[in-house]
Design a protein around this motif. Structure first.
Motif, PDB file in Angstrom:
ATOM      1  N   UNK A 237       0.702  -1.253  -0.045  1.00 32.95           N
ATOM      2  CA  UNK A 237      -0.056  -0.046  -0.016  1.00 32.95           C
ATOM      3  C   UNK A 237       0.734   1.063  -0.026  1.00 32.95           C
ATOM      4  N   UNK A 238       1.878   1.380   0.891  1.00 34.82           N
ATOM      5  CA  UNK A 238       2.930   2.560   0.909  1.00 34.82           C
ATOM      6  C   UNK A 238       3.702   2.615  -0.138  1.00 34.82           C
ATOM      7  N   UNK A 239       4.008   1.427  -1.117  1.00 35.17           N
ATOM      8  CA  UNK A 239       4.885   1.544  -2.113  1.00 35.17           C
ATOM      9  C   UNK A 239       6.470   1.102  -1.753  1.00 35.17           C
ATOM     10  N   UNK A 240       6.423   0.835  -0.472  1.00 41.30           N
ATOM     11  CA  UNK A 240       7.802   0.471   0.135  1.00 41.30           C
ATOM     12  C   UNK A 240       8.310  -0.776  -0.510  1.00 41.30           C
ATOM     13  N   UNK A 241       7.496  -1.644  -1.078  1.00 42.00           N
ATOM     14  CA  UNK A 241       7.932  -2.885  -1.615  1.00 42.00           C
ATOM     15  C   UNK A 241       7.188  -3.316  -2.752  1.00 42.00           C
ATOM     16  N   UNK A 242       7.476  -4.317  -3.595  1.00 44.26           N
ATOM     17  CA  UNK A 242       6.699  -4.807  -4.548  1.00 44.26           C
ATOM     18  C   UNK A 242       6.281  -6.456  -4.369  1.00 44.26           C
TER      19      UNK A 242
END
Lengths: 275, 275
Positions: A237-242
């Motif tokens: 959700x936060x874009x800190x991972x994929x």
């Protein structure tokens, strides 16, 4: 770990690795003091703040059979799991309740020992929680904290997915308002909470895994966290991972656990505050 | 530390912080095994490889009053200092000699316990030194090592000169053929030396400073190292640092020691190998 027949007893993925904790491996710096206090007063009252599944709380309760442990957690969903663990362990001198570390639902000077592990490092204002812990502690009682310092994590072999996990976990802690360098800041937090330096004893401990069973338990827990649960959801959700990175992390944790030459350790900061 | 009247007894700057070591704080993982072995054979023979000033060797000798410790170091210049420390301590069951960890000057199966601290991490081929340590150890004896893992160093407050020192010290270790992540590699090194996994017990300990006296001793030692001695000379010669940077490091270590909220810890990898 065995499970009770009552539901809900299954731990959520973020709780599994926390359930490896007990008083011996996570409250060692408290136990000598606890034993000497118990000699004087067998009816000690202990508060465990942010107890999660209560595995430490239960072992603290075992150490004071004529005393009583109160264990609180902000998340009410973990309480049935904690109560089940206490029941399986045959421990009765304990109660679990929902509670906020910033506003402890207890009168001033209620407890002999107020303890927390891996709780302050998740907070935006850890000194405020420590001030609350001091408030509910009796004069001449103790406040004890032990907090991991994620940046000291030491892992071998340095598989890419494991290193990626380490960075991701640290980023997530920071994004949520906590800090991955909490262990080293217990002393400044206690001073900010108004404690004098000579009331504080600082020490450092470790948290490590090297046997096949320890490694498998840890790696499975980490793989579950990145394949499901809050860490995965929050990270995506936060874009800190994929999704690809998360799968690489899970796979490399599994590979790590299979390696004969693998071990992992992290330092834990510890303070013992004499009120 | 008191000093004998005989010369030369002053430690070189690089030895001061090593002299904080003793068996209790640097060989804890060995002591339980040592005590049980001493019950069976009071005349234990211990070898300490890379003993430096011998502060650990002397405390090991104290623990086996009917046994004998042999302590070797590659650098013959440290031997008078080590002998003076043993003399001050009133210890006679010890001898110091020059010796190379890669070619130990002893017959096969000579020692009951062969120990080293902060030695393997400086070597290009630590597995070769471990193989030598195994060679000179008796069957059913133990080989024990404890090595700092510099990358796990955890310091507060994070003063710029202190962080700069940390990076400089790690760079210097690597440049000299050692590694700043040695502590976590004791297990793979032991496996490469031909030991089977089930002969090896892995643990992690800490090395920390938080009291005013501990901090002052450590900070003074670090300041001396960057204001004079081998670390300074080597750093300037190799271009890994500058005079200005070195002075910033020294000054910030001194500031750090004066801070009420300061502490420092580093993890130490440990192995106990059952031959």
């Amino acid at each position: 770990m065995e499970q009770s027949r009552k539901e809900p007893v299954y731990p959520p993925p973020q709780a599994i690795h926390h359930e490896l904790r007990n008083a011996e491996n996570s409250a060692g710096h408290v136990m000598a003091k606890l034993h000497s206090m118990r000699e004087i007063n067998p009816h000690l009252a202990i508060l465990d703040v942010g107890a999660g599944s209560g595995t430490i709380s239960v072992t603290l309760a075992k150490a004071i059979t004529d005393g009583h442990v109160t264990a609180i957690d902000l998340n009410p969903e973990i309480l049935p799991r904690a109560r089940a663990i206490a029941e399986i362990s045959g421990i009765n001198n304990i109660e679990f309740q929902q509670g906020d570390a910033y506003k402890l639902p207890f009168a001033d000077e209620t407890f002999d020992i107020t303890y927390c592990h891996q709780m302050l490092t998740h907070l935006k204002a850890p000194q405020d929680a420590l001030r609350e812990m001091l408030r509910v502690t009796k004069p001449r009682g103790i406040v004890a904290a032990r907090e991991g310092d994620l940046e000291t994590e030491c892992v071998w072999p340095e598989l890419p997915g494991v290193l990626k996990f380490h960075k991701f976990a640290a980023d997530m802690m920071s994004a949520a308002g906590g800090t991955p360098i909490g262990g080293r800041q217990l002393l400044p937090w206690a001073l900010k909470a108004g404690v004098k330096r000579d009331q504080i004893t600082v020490s450092y401990g470790t948290w490590s895994f090297s046997t096949p069973r320890e490694k498998e338990t840890w790696a499975q827990a980490m793989a579950e966290r990145v394949r499901g649960g809050r860490l995965r959801e929050g990270g995506l959700k936060s874009g800190l991972t994929t999704e690809n990175d998360l799968e690489e992390m899970a796979t490399d944790w599994e590979k790590w656990a299979q390696r004969d030459d693998a071990s992992l350790a992290m330092m834990q900061g510890e303070v013992l505050i004499q009120k």
